[in-house]
Design a protein around this motif. Structure first.
Motif, PDB file in Angstrom:
ATOM      1  N   VAL A 230       0.855  -1.174   0.000  1.00  0.00           N
ATOM      2  CA  VAL A 230       0.000   0.000   0.000  1.00  0.00           C
ATOM      3  C   VAL A 230       0.895   1.228   0.000  1.00  0.00           C
ATOM      4  O   VAL A 230       1.853   1.313   0.765  1.00  0.00           O
ATOM      5  N   SER A 231       0.596   2.183  -0.866  1.00  0.00           N
ATOM      6  CA  SER A 231       1.430   3.385  -0.946  1.00  0.00           C
ATOM      7  C   SER A 231       1.241   4.257   0.281  1.00  0.00           C
ATOM      8  O   SER A 231       0.285   4.109   1.051  1.00  0.00           O
ATOM      9  N   ASP A 232       2.165   5.195   0.463  1.00  0.00           N
ATOM     10  CA  ASP A 232       1.951   6.261   1.426  1.00  0.00           C
ATOM     11  C   ASP A 232       0.783   7.124   0.937  1.00  0.00           C
ATOM     12  O   ASP A 232       0.443   7.109  -0.251  1.00  0.00           O
ATOM     13  N   PRO A 233       0.151   7.884   1.829  1.00  0.00           N
ATOM     14  CA  PRO A 233      -0.944   8.752   1.386  1.00  0.00           C
ATOM     15  C   PRO A 233      -0.492   9.753   0.331  1.00  0.00           C
ATOM     16  O   PRO A 233       0.594  10.341   0.430  1.00  0.00           O
ATOM     17  N   ALA A 234      -1.314   9.952  -0.681  1.00  0.00           N
ATOM     18  CA  ALA A 234      -1.056  10.956  -1.712  1.00  0.00           C
ATOM     19  C   ALA A 234      -2.041  12.108  -1.516  1.00  0.00           C
ATOM     20  O   ALA A 234      -3.249  11.889  -1.430  1.00  0.00           O
ATOM     21  N   PRO A 235      -1.560  13.345  -1.437  1.00  0.00           N
ATOM     22  CA  PRO A 235      -2.436  14.501  -1.182  1.00  0.00           C
ATOM     23  C   PRO A 235      -3.231  14.899  -2.415  1.00  0.00           C
ATOM     24  O   PRO A 235      -2.935  15.881  -3.089  1.00  0.00           O
ATOM     25  N   LEU A 236      -4.261  14.120  -2.714  1.00  0.00           N
ATOM     26  CA  LEU A 236      -5.101  14.360  -3.882  1.00  0.00           C
ATOM     27  C   LEU A 236      -6.552  14.182  -3.463  1.00  0.00           C
ATOM     28  O   LEU A 236      -7.079  13.070  -3.496  1.00  0.00           O
ATOM     29  N   PRO A 237      -7.228  15.246  -3.045  1.00  0.00           N
ATOM     30  CA  PRO A 237      -8.632  15.116  -2.633  1.00  0.00           C
ATOM     31  C   PRO A 237      -9.490  14.611  -3.789  1.00  0.00           C
ATOM     32  O   PRO A 237      -9.328  15.037  -4.935  1.00  0.00           O
ATOM     33  N   VAL A 238     -10.425  13.699  -3.481  1.00  0.00           N
ATOM     34  CA  VAL A 238     -11.275  13.113  -4.509  1.00  0.00           C
ATOM     35  C   VAL A 238     -12.720  13.094  -4.030  1.00  0.00           C
ATOM     36  O   VAL A 238     -13.000  13.105  -2.828  1.00  0.00           O
ATOM     37  N   SER A 239     -13.629  13.063  -4.998  1.00  0.00           N
ATOM     38  CA  SER A 239     -15.065  13.001  -4.728  1.00  0.00           C
ATOM     39  C   SER A 239     -15.621  11.683  -5.254  1.00  0.00           C
ATOM     40  O   SER A 239     -15.006  11.037  -6.114  1.00  0.00           O
ATOM     41  N   PRO A 240     -16.796  11.261  -4.762  1.00  0.00           N
ATOM     42  CA  PRO A 240     -17.412  10.055  -5.312  1.00  0.00           C
ATOM     43  C   PRO A 240     -17.580  10.150  -6.825  1.00  0.00           C
ATOM     44  O   PRO A 240     -17.947  11.202  -7.352  1.00  0.00           O
ATOM     45  N   LEU A 241     -17.257   9.063  -7.514  1.00  0.00           N
ATOM     46  CA  LEU A 241     -17.396   8.893  -8.961  1.00  0.00           C
ATOM     47  C   LEU A 241     -16.318   9.622  -9.750  1.00  0.00           C
ATOM     48  O   LEU A 241     -16.366   9.649 -10.988  1.00  0.00           O
ATOM     49  N   ASP A 242     -15.321  10.207  -9.072  1.00  0.00           N
ATOM     50  CA  ASP A 242     -14.150  10.726  -9.784  1.00  0.00           C
ATOM     51  C   ASP A 242     -13.386   9.566 -10.418  1.00  0.00           C
ATOM     52  O   ASP A 242     -13.407   8.432  -9.918  1.00  0.00           O
ATOM     53  N   ARG A 243     -12.663   9.866 -11.505  1.00  0.00           N
ATOM     54  CA  ARG A 243     -11.786   8.879 -12.129  1.00  0.00           C
ATOM     55  C   ARG A 243     -10.335   9.240 -11.850  1.00  0.00           C
ATOM     56  O   ARG A 243      -9.924  10.399 -12.013  1.00  0.00           O
ATOM     57  N   LEU A 244      -9.577   8.230 -11.429  1.00  0.00           N
ATOM     58  CA  LEU A 244      -8.144   8.391 -11.190  1.00  0.00           C
ATOM     59  C   LEU A 244      -7.368   7.503 -12.156  1.00  0.00           C
ATOM     60  O   LEU A 244      -7.825   6.413 -12.524  1.00  0.00           O
ATOM     61  N   THR A 245      -6.185   7.963 -12.531  1.00  0.00           N
ATOM     62  CA  THR A 245      -5.286   7.195 -13.385  1.00  0.00           C
ATOM     63  C   THR A 245      -4.012   6.881 -12.620  1.00  0.00           C
ATOM     64  O   THR A 245      -3.381   7.782 -12.061  1.00  0.00           O
TER      65      THR A 245
END
Length: 416
Positions: free
Chosen positions: A133-148
């Motif tokens: 598991v990675s360290d936390p990444a500071p990238l706030p996300v919302s439900p149904l967002d897409r991440l790459t």
């Protein structure tokens, strides 16, 4: 992100590094006031192999970048990424990894690329048989967002853990393109997923926030529109809109009672890893058994061997084992009836009798904590052993997009 939260996230990463070295199993709890890690997206790992469609798992990667897209079901102020060498015969070296907000296809949005670290280091070696598991990444996300997520492998990997039927496109490029925002270098595509098995988000404290959909290709979303997120767990996530995360732990061809070289470990074996050990799980929807029934007919090739003639009682005992594993962890177990399959390639009258008996037990035994009746939700009223044409993808086994929508609608949210 504010400075206080950034410092707390750095503290999480530091604690993971000290406690777990290369972050093989960091704690699920974040520092006081931050909450708990919850699952937001998942893909069940499988052993590398030829499968039923061409893929990159056996050859692996060398001096190549692999880019994969995940639509999240829940949001939070930070993310962490799961990578798996579950079925690797040797340690797996990931030279560089990034996460970003998705653009179109293999593109990502400018200004959103975040380097991923593991125990505060960018390169990471995943031991054979392990998930990290990675360290936390500071990238706030919302439900149904897409991440790459983009992984760069500088040295030959050998065969890699993968997921055969991702129903989503993975992209490959020669060289290190982990930080590229433009898609141009990613000229090769695959319908499978590789190494990347999960996204967790920070959720509220003292609350279980994850629902797992566990099963075979019907859970996995076979025959739904590729890259459109129209599987039934996706549609369920849309109904919940972040209230709970939804993890899709379906594997096409998977069975309750028997392993397959193509379709993964049997359900009673992989349930511990794919459900019980996922973070912050509150409930699981179990939809599995039709491949045990169908493969009993024989003549389906090596992917469906061994193929003993299973009985309803054997399947019931398998489901009881799954319920027991869930209850031992305090997870609510929801039983799903098997949808109609008359007209499918492996349909037989004997198989129909086994399906009817298993469904009757799921509905009436009271051993599951709740029931979602996919059989009745998808059946043709004029012929209840056959799927309604409007819901049928055409193979009389897998629903199409409309059928998956009907499945998601059949779930009582209060049961979750």
């Amino acid at each position: 992100m504010d400075m206080k939260l950034g410092k707390k996230l750095l503290a999480v990463a530091g604690a993971a590094a000290l406690a777990a070295g290369l972050s093989v199993a960091p704690a699920e709890a974040a520092p006081a006031g931050l909450g708990l890690w919850s699952g937001s997206w998942a893909s069940a790992p499988q052993a590398p192999g030829a499968g039923l469609a061409e893929n990159w798992s056996v050859r692996g990667f060398s001096e190549q970048s692999v880019r994969q897209v995940a639509r999240l079901s829940a949001g939070g102020p930070a993310v962490r990424i799961r990578l798996a060498n579950t079925y690797g015969a040797a340690p797996l070296r990931v030279t560089r990894a990034t996460v970003a907000r998705s653009g179109d296809g293999a593109a990502v949005r400018e200004g959103t690329v975040r380097p991923l670290t593991f125990g505060l280091a960018r390169p990471v070696t995943i031991p054979a048989g392990a998930e990290i598991v990675s360290d936390p990444a500071p990238l706030p996300v919302s439900p149904l967002d897409r991440l790459t997520v983009t992984l760069y492998f500088a040295t030959p990997t050998g065969p890699v853990t993968y997921h055969g039927f991702a129903n989503a496109t993975s992209y490959r490029a020669n060289g290190d393109h982990s930080a590229d925002t433009a898609p141009g270098a990613f000229t090769e595509t695959s319908g499978s997923g590789y190494v990347f098995t999960g996204v967790d988000v920070l959720g509220p404290p003292l609350r279980r926030d994850t629902v797992v959909a566990f099963g075979d290709s019907i859970t996995e979303g076979a025959a739904s529109t590729a890259d459109a997120d129209r599987r039934y767990p996706d549609r369920l996530a849309e109904r919940l809109h972040g209230r709970f995360g939804v993890l899709n732990e379906g594997i096409g061809g998977n069975r309750v009672l028997n392993d397959s070289t193509c379709f993964g470990e049997k359900g009673v074996a992989r349930f511990q890893r794919d459900v019980v050990e996922r973070p912050d799980v509150r409930s699981v929807i179990v939809l599995e058994g039709i491949n045990d029934i169908g493969s009993s007919a024989g003549g389906l090739g090596d992917c469906f061997t061994p193929n003993p003639e299973v009985t309803a009682q054997q399947l019931i005992e398998g489901h009881r084992a799954l319920i027991g594993k869930a209850h031992a962890k305090g997870i609510k177990a929801i039983g799903a009836t098997l949808p109609p399959f008359q007209g499918a390639d492996y349909y037989t009258e004997r198989g129909e009798a086994v399906r009817d008996a298993l469904n009757a037990w799921i509905r009436t035994s009271g051993e599951y904590d709740a029931v979602v009746d996919y059989d009745r939700a998808l059946a043709d009223p004029a012929n209840p052993d056959r799927m309604l044409a409007a819901y049928d993808s055409g193979d009389h086994l897998h629903p199409g997009d409309a059928g998956y929508q009907a499945m998601a609608a059949a779930v009582r949210l209060a049961d979750l």
